[in-house]
Structure formats: structure tokens, C-alpha cells
Design a protein around this motif. Sequence first.
Motif, short mmCIF file in Angstrom:
data_model
loop_
_atom_site.label_atom_id
_atom_site.label_comp_id
_atom_site.label_asym_id
_atom_site.label_seq_id
_atom_site.Cartn_x
_atom_site.Cartn_y
_atom_site.Cartn_z
N VAL A 1 5.30 5.58 15.16
CA VAL A 1 7.19 5.14 14.40
C VAL A 1 6.30 5.42 13.45
CG1 VAL A 1 8.05 3.78 14.19
CG2 VAL A 1 7.41 5.17 16.54
N VAL A 2 4.82 4.28 12.80
CA VAL A 2 4.75 3.75 11.26
C VAL A 2 4.12 5.15 10.60
CG1 VAL A 2 3.29 2.62 10.33
CG2 VAL A 2 4.36 1.41 12.26
N ALA A 3 3.38 5.40 11.65
CA ALA A 3 3.03 6.76 10.92
C ALA A 3 3.66 7.89 10.06
CB ALA A 3 1.76 7.50 11.77
N LEU A 4 4.64 8.38 11.33
CA LEU A 4 5.95 9.07 10.68
C LEU A 4 6.72 8.57 9.88
CD1 LEU A 4 6.56 10.78 14.16
CD2 LEU A 4 4.86 11.87 12.41
N ALA A 5 6.39 7.21 10.03
CA ALA A 5 8.16 6.70 9.48
C ALA A 5 7.47 6.55 7.59
CB ALA A 5 8.99 5.35 9.50
N ILE A 6 6.44 6.04 7.34
CA ILE A 6 6.09 5.58 5.83
C ILE A 6 5.27 7.49 5.38
CG2 ILE A 6 3.65 5.45 4.85
CD1 ILE A 6 3.57 2.16 6.34
N THR A 7 5.28 8.50 6.60
CA THR A 7 4.42 9.78 5.39
C THR A 7 6.01 10.35 5.18
OG1 THR A 7 2.98 10.42 7.41
CG2 THR A 7 3.86 12.07 6.21
N VAL A 8 7.51 10.28 5.90
CA VAL A 8 8.47 10.72 5.71
C VAL A 8 9.09 10.13 4.47
CG1 VAL A 8 10.87 10.46 5.89
CG2 VAL A 8 9.04 11.36 7.53
N ILE A 9 8.74 8.75 4.70
CA ILE A 9 8.79 7.64 2.98
C ILE A 9 8.82 8.25 1.75
CG2 ILE A 9 9.53 5.76 1.72
CD1 ILE A 9 10.34 4.51 5.19
N VAL A 10 7.22 8.75 1.79
CA VAL A 10 6.16 8.55 0.54
C VAL A 10 6.63 10.15 0.11
CG1 VAL A 10 3.50 9.16 0.26
CG2 VAL A 10 4.49 6.83 1.56
N TYR A 11 5.98 10.69 1.18
CA TYR A 11 6.21 12.58 0.68
C TYR A 11 7.56 13.01 -0.14
CZ TYR A 11 0.95 12.23 1.11
OH TYR A 11 0.14 11.96 0.44
N GLY A 12 8.88 12.14 0.91
CA GLY A 12 9.92 12.12 0.25
C GLY A 12 10.57 11.24 -0.81
N VAL A 13 9.85 10.73 -1.51
CA VAL A 13 9.85 9.80 -2.51
C VAL A 13 9.26 11.10 -3.71
CG1 VAL A 13 9.67 7.61 -3.84
CG2 VAL A 13 10.34 7.54 -1.88
N VAL B 1 0.87 -1.24 0.12
CA VAL B 1 0.01 -0.06 -0.22
C VAL B 1 0.88 1.47 -0.05
CG1 VAL B 1 -2.25 0.82 1.04
CG2 VAL B 1 -1.62 -1.71 1.08
N VAL B 2 1.95 1.10 0.70
CA VAL B 2 3.11 2.41 0.73
C VAL B 2 3.48 2.70 -0.87
CG1 VAL B 2 5.39 3.28 1.48
CG2 VAL B 2 3.62 1.75 2.55
N VAL B 3 4.31 1.78 -1.39
CA VAL B 3 3.74 1.84 -2.97
C VAL B 3 2.88 2.76 -3.79
CG1 VAL B 3 4.91 0.94 -5.16
CG2 VAL B 3 5.95 -0.32 -2.58
N ASP B 4 1.82 2.11 -3.36
CA ASP B 4 0.58 2.44 -4.55
C ASP B 4 0.29 4.36 -3.75
OD1 ASP B 4 0.10 -0.12 -5.87
OD2 ASP B 4 -1.27 -0.40 -3.82
N ASP B 5 0.87 4.32 -2.24
CA ASP B 5 0.37 6.01 -2.06
C ASP B 5 1.28 6.24 -2.75
OD1 ASP B 5 -0.22 7.43 -0.72
OD2 ASP B 5 0.07 7.37 1.53
N THR B 6 2.07 5.64 -3.19
CA THR B 6 3.69 7.07 -3.19
C THR B 6 3.28 6.82 -5.23
OG1 THR B 6 5.28 5.43 -2.29
CG2 THR B 6 5.91 6.88 -3.69
N ALA B 7 2.43 6.05 -5.68
CA ALA B 7 2.58 6.06 -7.07
C ALA B 7 1.37 7.13 -7.58
CB ALA B 7 2.22 5.04 -7.64
N VAL B 8 0.25 7.01 -6.67
CA VAL B 8 -1.36 8.21 -6.60
C VAL B 8 -0.10 9.42 -6.39
CG1 VAL B 8 -2.88 8.79 -5.91
CG2 VAL B 8 -2.58 6.45 -5.85
N THR B 9 0.35 9.87 -5.48
CA THR B 9 -0.04 11.05 -4.86
C THR B 9 1.22 11.85 -6.16
OG1 THR B 9 0.84 10.57 -3.00
CG2 THR B 9 1.06 12.55 -3.35
N PRO B 10 1.98 11.70 -6.80
CA PRO B 10 2.66 12.05 -7.97
C PRO B 10 1.59 13.26 -8.76
CG PRO B 10 4.06 10.68 -7.62
CD PRO B 10 2.60 10.38 -7.05
N GLN B 11 0.79 12.27 -9.28
CA GLN B 11 -0.64 13.06 -9.97
C GLN B 11 -0.73 14.26 -9.45
OE1 GLN B 11 -4.27 10.10 -10.80
NE2 GLN B 11 -2.95 9.40 -8.74
N TYR B 12 -1.09 13.98 -8.84
CA TYR B 12 -1.69 15.75 -8.07
C TYR B 12 -0.64 16.66 -8.24
CZ TYR B 12 -5.54 12.63 -5.77
OH TYR B 12 -6.94 11.88 -5.53
#
Length: 344
Positions: free
Chosen positions: A175-187, A40-51
Amino acid sequence: MSAGLLGLLDDVAAIAKLAAASLDDVGAAAAKATAKAAGVVVDDTAVTPQYVHGVAANREIPIIKKIAVGSIRNKVFIILPVALILSQWAPWLLTPILMVGGTYLAFEGAEKIWGRLRGHTDHQKPAAVEGPDAEKKLVAGAVRTDLILSAEIMVIALNEVAEEPFFSRLAILLVVALAITVIVYGVVALIVKMDDAGLALAGRPSATSQRLGRALVAGMPKVMSVISVVGTVAMLWVGGHILLVGVDELGWHGLYDLVHHGEEAIAAAVPGIGGFLAWCFNTLCSAIVGLVVGAVVVAIMHVLPFGKGHGEHESTGHAGHEDTHDGTDAGPVAAPDTDVPPRG
């Protein structure tokens, strides 16, 4: 007195060791939970750039920052408290709530496909050109979609630590919430600024740097277009998967069992890459479920007489007027030499 002080210091040292061990346990559990939610993290990373596809360059990072802040708020102030409360006192509600979110994701993906089929695309002009209201609308849409994806990430993580004490679960999920947000939006930030990096490289004296820079500048629009398509497919896949698993957990096993037996047959029939092919099969089936459900919702919302799309068509298309791209009335569509093209 010195003996009492030494005893106190020993107690403090023991507490410090226990706290350090607890932190290690939280870190290990958070890493395990994050790994489980990787898909789901990969999906989140793929979905966001289209915005931010087509957004003015100087607004890309500020918009991503706003979406990331919204994502943190989603996870920490909405999803985390609700998930912990429900898991503690009403765990049976988690699946229906997730399924509502999955239906919304499926609708979003199907609506984007419907728009492309009709020749309409979102964000035809950069949000910075359209104005701050359009930018707020763009960010709100991205944060709304993030809420669904983040909810599945957090619920998957919660399932992995369901046996932990309440406060341990709270710490792990934070920890999961912060780590995933940093990873997704950093990428995401790296992806959308690659063309700027290309421009910087193209301006260097080195011929190799210039070639690499020109390749990045020329290639990034195509990459962003591909990511936009992947993001749409990811909405259908994740939404469909939520629904597929949800109906099984609610007691309707037929569809899930059909997909699961198909996965097992593929994995057994193809040695070596059978596991990957089985995953692809599950992904395809989930996307089909998402597309079917999303298409039904799109039909209700935009096509059928009682949907909102029909009402909008009645109020604009039948009035004998057309809107310009900036939202102003262009007057009756009668003169063949009008500068405003008719809607597709």
C-alpha cells in the motif's frame, strides 16, 4: 440442513468482518508509515522534475509515466522482497546497503554541482531532439536515483511496522509503495504541465484568466530551475542523512551525537520555532556530510588520474579533436573561425 447453512453464513460473516478490520489496520498502518517517510517523499518529488527540465513538451508526461513505472518496479520487485527477506533473516545488512545508496545519492548531487561549476549542465537539448537513446538514458538515470530514495522510504516504512506479522508487513508496504508512487509522480506531472495550463488560460477571453495564464507561462521556467536546485540539495541532504544515521547504527556515534546535541541545544534555546530550527540544523549538517562524501567520490571518478573522467579527458581532449553537440567529430581544433566552440 438449514441450521448448518445458517452456521456457515455466520462463519462467512465473521470472516468478512475480520478481513474488513484487517484492511482497516493495514490502511492505518500504511498511513502512519507513509507519514514517517514524508521527508523523503518531499525529496523524491523535488528531485524528479529536474529529469524533464528542458524536455520537449510532448514527451514530458510519457517520460514521467516511464519513470513512475520504473519506480513501481523498484519498490515492488526489488526493494520490497529484499527488505522483507533481510528484515526477517539478516536485518544487520539493511544499514550497509542503505549507506551504499546514500553514497550514490551524495555522488549524484556533488557531480551536478561540479558540472555547474565547470559550466556544463545536463540535458542541454530536449531528449526528444537528441533521440530515443538519450530518452532511455534519461529515464534510466531517474529510475536509478528513484531506487535509492524509494529504498529509504520503504525501509522507514518497514521500521514502523516491524512488529507486525510477515503478511501484514507485506500488505502494508505494498500500500505504501503504490500510494507514494501515485502521490510523487502525480505531483510531478502537475508541476511540469503547469505551463501548458497557463497557455490554455491565456487563450481564454477572460482578462483575469489571461493574466494568470501569462504569469504561469512566464514563471514556470524559473520554478523548474528552482526545483532543479532543490532536487540537487535534496540528493545531498538525503544521502548525507542516510550516512549520518548509518554510521551511528554501525557503532560510530561521535558525528551523529554531535549533530543530535546541536539539535537539542537549538530546540531548547529558541522557544516556539526551536523544533523547526533544529530540523534545519540537522538538514544542513546532513547536506554537508553528503557534499563532503559526494565530493570525494567525484574526485575519484572524474579528477584523480585513476578516475574515469581523467581517462575520458585523455582520450578526447589530448587527441586534438573536439566533439560537436551531436556527438560527431568536428576535426582538429586549429582554425580560429571554427563553428564548434571549445569545451569549458
